[in-house]
Design a protein around this motif. Sequence first.
Motif, PDB file in Angstrom:
ATOM      1  N   SER A 136       9.616  -7.458  18.644  1.00 26.93           N
ATOM      2  CA  SER A 136       8.721  -6.429  19.185  1.00 26.93           C
ATOM      3  C   SER A 136       9.126  -6.190  20.714  1.00 26.93           C
ATOM      4  O   SER A 136       9.179  -5.087  21.460  1.00 26.93           O
ATOM      5  CB  SER A 136       7.406  -6.997  19.166  1.00 26.93           C
ATOM      6  N   ALA A 137       9.762  -7.335  21.334  1.00 27.67           N
ATOM      7  CA  ALA A 137      10.109  -7.259  22.949  1.00 27.67           C
ATOM      8  C   ALA A 137      11.225  -6.298  23.038  1.00 27.67           C
ATOM      9  O   ALA A 137      11.612  -5.893  24.003  1.00 27.67           O
ATOM     10  CB  ALA A 137      10.219  -8.504  23.434  1.00 27.67           C
ATOM     11  N   ARG A 138      12.088  -6.142  21.881  1.00 27.05           N
ATOM     12  CA  ARG A 138      13.357  -5.371  21.663  1.00 27.05           C
ATOM     13  C   ARG A 138      12.879  -3.992  21.337  1.00 27.05           C
ATOM     14  O   ARG A 138      13.834  -3.056  20.833  1.00 27.05           O
ATOM     15  CB  ARG A 138      14.292  -6.037  20.874  1.00 27.05           C
ATOM     16  N   ASN A 139      11.733  -3.688  21.263  1.00 27.49           N
ATOM     17  CA  ASN A 139      11.038  -2.273  20.905  1.00 27.49           C
ATOM     18  C   ASN A 139      11.347  -2.151  19.384  1.00 27.49           C
ATOM     19  O   ASN A 139      11.684  -0.801  18.822  1.00 27.49           O
ATOM     20  CB  ASN A 139      11.772  -1.122  21.863  1.00 27.49           C
ATOM     21  N   ILE A 140      11.486  -3.233  18.533  1.00 29.21           N
ATOM     22  CA  ILE A 140      11.430  -3.116  16.854  1.00 29.21           C
ATOM     23  C   ILE A 140       9.943  -3.077  16.679  1.00 29.21           C
ATOM     24  O   ILE A 140       9.294  -4.011  16.928  1.00 29.21           O
ATOM     25  CB  ILE A 140      12.171  -4.239  16.320  1.00 29.21           C
ATOM     26  N   LYS A 141       9.629  -2.125  15.834  1.00 28.69           N
ATOM     27  CA  LYS A 141       8.151  -1.985  15.300  1.00 28.69           C
ATOM     28  C   LYS A 141       7.994  -3.155  14.119  1.00 28.69           C
ATOM     29  O   LYS A 141       8.610  -2.996  13.093  1.00 28.69           O
ATOM     30  CB  LYS A 141       8.176  -0.583  14.792  1.00 28.69           C
ATOM     31  N   ILE A 142       7.178  -4.091  14.646  1.00 31.56           N
ATOM     32  CA  ILE A 142       6.950  -5.146  13.675  1.00 31.56           C
ATOM     33  C   ILE A 142       5.670  -4.951  12.995  1.00 31.56           C
ATOM     34  O   ILE A 142       5.388  -5.716  11.912  1.00 31.56           O
ATOM     35  CB  ILE A 142       6.785  -6.611  14.493  1.00 31.56           C
ATOM     36  N   TYR A 143       4.700  -3.996  13.108  1.00 30.98           N
ATOM     37  CA  TYR A 143       3.660  -3.804  12.520  1.00 30.98           C
ATOM     38  C   TYR A 143       3.567  -2.652  11.736  1.00 30.98           C
ATOM     39  O   TYR A 143       3.102  -2.932  10.585  1.00 30.98           O
ATOM     40  CB  TYR A 143       2.370  -3.553  13.559  1.00 30.98           C
ATOM     41  N   ALA A 144       4.301  -1.664  11.895  1.00 29.41           N
ATOM     42  CA  ALA A 144       4.483  -0.558  11.158  1.00 29.41           C
ATOM     43  C   ALA A 144       4.861  -0.478   9.634  1.00 29.41           C
ATOM     44  O   ALA A 144       3.997  -0.011   8.994  1.00 29.41           O
ATOM     45  CB  ALA A 144       5.084   0.833  12.017  1.00 29.41           C
ATOM     46  N   PRO A 145       5.779  -1.572   9.579  1.00 30.09           N
ATOM     47  CA  PRO A 145       6.147  -1.432   8.133  1.00 30.09           C
ATOM     48  C   PRO A 145       4.925  -2.114   7.212  1.00 30.09           C
ATOM     49  O   PRO A 145       5.037  -1.798   6.191  1.00 30.09           O
ATOM     50  CB  PRO A 145       7.281  -2.473   7.928  1.00 30.09           C
ATOM     51  N   PHE A 146       4.095  -2.903   7.661  1.00 33.57           N
ATOM     52  CA  PHE A 146       3.060  -3.389   6.858  1.00 33.57           C
ATOM     53  C   PHE A 146       1.931  -2.334   6.735  1.00 33.57           C
ATOM     54  O   PHE A 146       1.109  -2.255   5.581  1.00 33.57           O
ATOM     55  CB  PHE A 146       2.556  -4.750   7.418  1.00 33.57           C
ATOM     56  N   THR A 147       1.351  -1.809   8.006  1.00 33.15           N
ATOM     57  CA  THR A 147       0.521  -0.842   8.052  1.00 33.15           C
ATOM     58  C   THR A 147       0.871   0.346   6.994  1.00 33.15           C
ATOM     59  O   THR A 147       0.111   0.905   6.271  1.00 33.15           O
ATOM     60  CB  THR A 147       0.129  -0.427   9.301  1.00 33.15           C
ATOM     61  N   ARG A 148       2.143   0.827   6.988  1.00 32.45           N
ATOM     62  CA  ARG A 148       2.839   1.842   6.109  1.00 32.45           C
ATOM     63  C   ARG A 148       2.361   1.559   4.692  1.00 32.45           C
ATOM     64  O   ARG A 148       1.791   2.444   3.835  1.00 32.45           O
ATOM     65  CB  ARG A 148       4.115   2.281   6.334  1.00 32.45           C
ATOM     66  N   LEU A 149       2.748   0.137   4.165  1.00 30.45           N
ATOM     67  CA  LEU A 149       2.179  -0.066   2.739  1.00 30.45           C
ATOM     68  C   LEU A 149       0.648   0.022   2.772  1.00 30.45           C
ATOM     69  O   LEU A 149       0.551   0.300   1.329  1.00 30.45           O
ATOM     70  CB  LEU A 149       2.852  -1.396   2.794  1.00 30.45           C
ATOM     71  N   LEU A 150       0.080  -0.523   3.518  1.00 39.03           N
ATOM     72  CA  LEU A 150      -1.291  -0.165   3.282  1.00 39.03           C
ATOM     73  C   LEU A 150      -1.959   0.925   3.149  1.00 39.03           C
ATOM     74  O   LEU A 150      -2.805   1.309   2.587  1.00 39.03           O
ATOM     75  CB  LEU A 150      -2.223  -1.027   4.431  1.00 39.03           C
ATOM     76  N   SER A 151      -1.301   1.964   3.854  1.00 40.48           N
ATOM     77  CA  SER A 151      -1.636   3.476   3.929  1.00 40.48           C
ATOM     78  C   SER A 151      -1.304   4.214   2.649  1.00 40.48           C
ATOM     79  O   SER A 151      -1.661   5.279   2.628  1.00 40.48           O
ATOM     80  CB  SER A 151      -1.217   4.240   5.187  1.00 40.48           C
ATOM     81  N   LYS A 152      -0.463   3.605   1.779  1.00 42.47           N
ATOM     82  CA  LYS A 152      -0.008   4.362   0.751  1.00 42.47           C
ATOM     83  C   LYS A 152      -0.843   4.626  -0.482  1.00 42.47           C
ATOM     84  O   LYS A 152      -0.582   5.319  -1.480  1.00 42.47           O
ATOM     85  CB  LYS A 152       1.454   3.543   0.183  1.00 42.47           C
ATOM     86  N   ASN A 153      -2.120   3.937  -0.079  1.00 42.67           N
ATOM     87  CA  ASN A 153      -3.117   4.212  -1.415  1.00 42.67           C
ATOM     88  C   ASN A 153      -2.529   3.448  -2.798  1.00 42.67           C
ATOM     89  O   ASN A 153      -2.755   4.282  -3.753  1.00 42.67           O
ATOM     90  CB  ASN A 153      -3.650   5.334  -1.263  1.00 42.67           C
TER      91      ASN A 153
END
Length: 469
Positions: A136-153
């Motif tokens: 994350s400190a290198r500006n790599i998105k560490i949360y988005a891959p997981f929240t994206r999976l949850l939002s797929k319904n």
Amino acid sequence: MADEGAGIAPKGAAFTGFNALSAAKEAPLISLSDGPAAAPAVVRDLPPILNTTINWDKFKTATLISNREYEIIKQYDKQSTSRQQELLDKDGEVYMEAFLNMLKLSAEDAVQYILALIDEALTERPDRVQIFYKLSARNIKIYAPFTRLLSKNTSDVFSIQKASKILALLLSKKQAPDEELAMFVNWQISQLKSSSTSEGVLLAVTGALMVQLRNEQSRMMFFRSNGLPLLVALLKSQSLQLLYQTIFCIWLLSYYQEAIPAFADAGVVPGLIQLLKTVTKEKVVRISVATLINVLGKGRYSNDMVQYGLVRVLQTLSYHKWSDDDLIDDMKLLIDSLAESIKELSSFDVYRMEVLSGKLDWTPVHKQESFWKENSTKFEGNDAQVLKVLVDLLKTSKDPKALAIACHDLGEFIRFHPRGKNMISSLGAKVELLKLMEHSDVDVRKYALLAVQKLLVSHWADLTPVSNK
């Protein structure tokens, strides 16, 4: 903000996959292991998904993963536990960055596999979240891959459970970005609100909350999103595991001072007491009792415990054989503390609590003429609440004993209150009493008849006495 916990978990409180995650602000470390001193697993059984084989060549050929990602997964996949640990210790950021990128794949089995790899790594060493924070400190998105999976319904419950579990850990070990935490909490709230949410997803939500709610930031956000009543609604579940996880979450919230007053409107105390009347699974009883102890002596909750008959419930439970000595001690603590509360209450307070609980028994006050002489006018208080509950019991109760006692008590009220007849008649009790005169239970018929006679005659003392039980 430092990671903040919520006290010591009742012995044996377990959430598979996470060990001792946070230092408590109010008390020592919380353990979610299967015992008080479980050691980190070095050799462990693989989840079923990791026993399958994914054809990574297929994804490389289709250019769905890069050559570098292909090389990384091939180096890591199917290696021994010790070898995977070596790879993560040496190049953890390289491997986890590749795994995060591969979560973009549309193939369900591949996504499940990658999630299982990440989960396994964090389960063995929860401190590996530091790898993600470095990314994350290198500006790599560490949360988005997981929240994206949850939002797929999606109906892929496995992926929802794993993504929730990993997100909860990432968001709980340090001060989480408010936006990321809010997205996760909003998703959890939406799942708790929906009547179509499956049990598997509810287990994922509550399982994640068991980790999140140790953290003050998460507790505040979940509570202020009106999450507490949604948890209480789950106390009607038939799933023992869901009940346990739900009550564990409520227990964690009991360490958040802002939430304590809201326990009243949410019905936490009566909900837990009702549960204890029907459920004897030890871990469910243990966490329920621990929650009640946490609110003992706060606000009105001790009185609520007396009112809803907790002492009697605990006395019944004390006859069970429990493996946990701490649970036995906790039940005794509650019983002794509530006994002191009862001593401070007037006889009418105790009677009122019994009536409002809906669970009537032939306790001494029902039969004491002095009680009715001294307290009949108190029935007028709070808009005649006690009288209204007694009349309502005549209409709704299926318990012959409760019906008989309600009839008896209404008769005694008529007998001693100067306007008893008028008050009872205005509440519609006469019709219900007449119906109960034909009840199948002999005691119900007896006390209904006597109450009707007291309504109809001017001198109740002239009636043929009917002895109480």
